[in-house]
Design an enzyme around this catalytic site. Structure first.
Site, PDB file in Angstrom:
ATOM      1  N   GLU A 123      55.757  21.114  37.230  1.00  0.00           N
ATOM      2  CA  GLU A 123      56.380  19.848  37.615  1.00  0.00           C
ATOM      3  C   GLU A 123      55.456  18.745  37.130  1.00  0.00           C
ATOM      4  O   GLU A 123      54.311  18.642  37.585  1.00  0.00           O
ATOM      5  CB  GLU A 123      56.565  19.760  39.127  1.00  0.00           C
ATOM      6  N   CYS A 127      56.217  11.857  43.043  1.00  0.00           N
ATOM      7  CA  CYS A 127      56.760  12.252  41.744  1.00  0.00           C
ATOM      8  C   CYS A 127      58.244  11.963  41.653  1.00  0.00           C
ATOM      9  O   CYS A 127      58.804  11.900  40.553  1.00  0.00           O
ATOM     10  CB  CYS A 127      56.489  13.734  41.486  1.00  0.00           C
TER      11      CYS A 127
END
Length: 531
Positions: free
Chosen positions: A257, A296
């Site tokens: 990620e 994020c």
């Protein structure tokens, strides 16, 4: 000198060599603790995790491991006050922001405990139904899932020391795969303390959960073929990881990620004064300020019809002007600090880069901090940029500023016979080259569905909001364990969570071909699942 936090490896608490790296309070600069992984016998630690931890976990059924997760969640819940204090000191977060990390991690654990209980007292899972391989149906095939006989290494980011640990560990431990977590150094204290509490409680078998604080040097060299690695961090670091022999030569699995320029799209029908417009404004501000924009999944680009650009900018500025920034120990403060002065410098550099092609509508540098020394604290107030025509912009689609920074961008509404009036907004969102999440705001549920499908190919998750879910939606940036977390392209190409889908990363799928009677016998020792 600040205390040196110990590592837990090979079933023992071991202090690293040397003075280690100092962890500090990002608001006051106070020394909190030190971490070091120097001198650890990594080979022995990884071997112990695979053999002792792995064998012990696989000896339990899915239901038994789910019960262990439930006990871990109860233990952590009982220690919440301690974790909040650590988060405040080491991450500079307000109580609400600490809840996103701490309570979010505990909630995810509890969710997988309940989900795992439905899998039953079995040691393997059936994937799908048998397929006949012969005309007389005597020879058939059944796909099965068994836990990988390796370990799971987590290399985590600094922004979610609790949730980042447990959203990965919950499905791994439920699958029967032991875990070694390497938390980001700057905020390692919370993850280390949580692991310590779980280890000391004796809930999990020896070797099932370990923590290494400090440098990550040498960790990937220990990764073997059936190990799995999950990384959360920058795309630049991810590229280096992908080139490591552990993945290129030995074939270990890697889940990434990485960077993500997430978007929010205001639909053409959501004019100023409508409920959808107000929801859009509220969510953009929330995503800019929760955890000081250090998520994020935070909104980095907000696309609105050009005719509504001025109204949207005015509404956002009005809300941002009311956000108090500074020391989270002061009850009047709504937004705390970044995690370090190093991160502060990175955000300032990103702001300077965006200023080269966008204008500032709200300049956070003019905001006075509450109970915080601007020369010491890693506090930075929100910055809102505006670009009239984002189709000619470059940096806004390429530079992710990991802080309370977003850019409001105008788009042309397609008229006439266009199937999708928001076509340019979708195209601009795609210029992020793959993102974790996009959100869409409209007063029309049917319109929402059309836009969401257009965004789905380049986003891991699409959050579609109309006034009908104003009070029930979970938020653009909140990652729920029932839904997929991850994204294609620039976002890393990885997948986490998504209910039982998360177990796929920690299992090996095989097709067993044999007599129909043998395949039927599998039903007695396996659980049914499709992931």
């Amino acid at each position: 000198m600040a205390e040196l936090l110990r590592n837990y490896v090979a079933g023992k608490w071991i202090a690293g060599n040397g003075e280690g790296t100092l962890l500090t309070d990002p608001v006051t600069g106070e020394a909190l603790a030190r971490v070091s992984s120097d001198g650890l016998d990594l080979r022995a630690a990884f071997d112990y995790t695979r053999t002792s931890g792995g064998a012990a976990l696989r000896g339990f059924t899915y239901a038994a491991r789910a019960a262990q997760l439930s006990e871990v969640a109860k233990l952590l819940q009982a220690q919440r006050d301690d974790y909040y204090a650590i988060s405040l000191a080491n991450s500079g977060t307000t109580k609400n922001d600490s809840a996103v990390d701490i309570d979010g991690g505990i909630f995810t654990l509890s969710y997988y405990a309940k989900l795992g209980a439905t899998l039953g007292d079995v040691h393997a899972l059936r994937d799908g139904t048998p397929a006949n391989l012969s005309r007389d149906q005597s020879f058939t095939s059944q796909h099965v899932l068994t836990p990988t006989r390796g370990l799971a290494l987590f290399i985590n980011a600094f922004n979610f020391p609790s949730w980042g640990l447990w959203e990965k560990a919950a499905p791994a431990l439920l699958s029967g795969v032991p875990v070694i977590v390497k938390p980001a150094t700057a905020t390692a204290w919370l993850a280390q303390r949580m692991v310590a509490d779980v280890v000391n409680a004796g809930i999990l078998p020896a070797g099932a959960l370990s923590v290494i604080c400090g440098s990550s040097a040498g960790l990937l060299d220990q990764i073997e073929t059936f190990d799995v690695v999950s990384f959360t961090g920058s795309a630049k670091t991810a590229a280096k990881l992908r080139a490591h022999p552990a993945f290129v030569a030995r074939g270990a699995r890697l889940n990434v990620e990485a960077d993500s320029l997430n978007s929010a799209v205001l639909a053409a029908d959501a004019e100023p004064g409508t409920a959808a417009f107000d929801l859009f404004i509220k969510e953009v501000v929330r995503e800019m300020t929760v955890k000081s924009g250090q998520k994020c999944t935070a909104i980095r680009r907000a696309f609105v019809p050009k005719d509504h650009l001025g109204a949207a900018a005015d509404a956002l500025v009005a809300r941002l002007s009311a956000v108090s920034v500074g020391n989270p120990r002061n009850e009047s403060v709504r937004m705390g600090s970044l995690v370090s002065r190093e991160q502060y410098d990175a955000v300032r550099a990103g702001i300077a880069s965006l200023r080269e092609e966008a204008r500032l509508a709200f300049d956070g540098s003019q905001v006075r901090l509450v109970d915080a020394d601007p020369a010491v604290a890693a506090c930075i107030a929100p910055h809102l940029f505006v670009i009239d025509d984002a189709s000619h912009a470059v940096r806004v689609h390429d530079v992710e500023v990991f802080g309370p920074v977003a850019t409001l961008c105008g788009y042309e509404v397609a008229t006439g016979n266009s199937r999708l009036e928001e076509a340019q907004a979708v195209e601009l969102a795609r210029r992020g080259q793959g993102s974790l999440v996009a959100s869409v705001y409209s007063n029309d549920d049917t319109r929402l569905a059309r836009i969401a499908l257009e965004l789905a190919d380049t986003h891991g998750r699409v959050h579609a909001i109309s006034p009908s879910v104003a009070q029930s939606h979970t938020g653009h940036g909140n990652v729920m364990p029932m839904s997929l977390h991850g994204g294609p392209g620039r976002a890393g190409g990885g997948e986490e969570l998504g209910g039982l889908r998360a177990l796929n990363f920690y299992h090996r799928r095989a097709a067993i071909q044999g007599p129909a009677a043998s395949i039927d016998a599998l039903t007695e020792s396996t659980g049914k699942v499709e992931i």
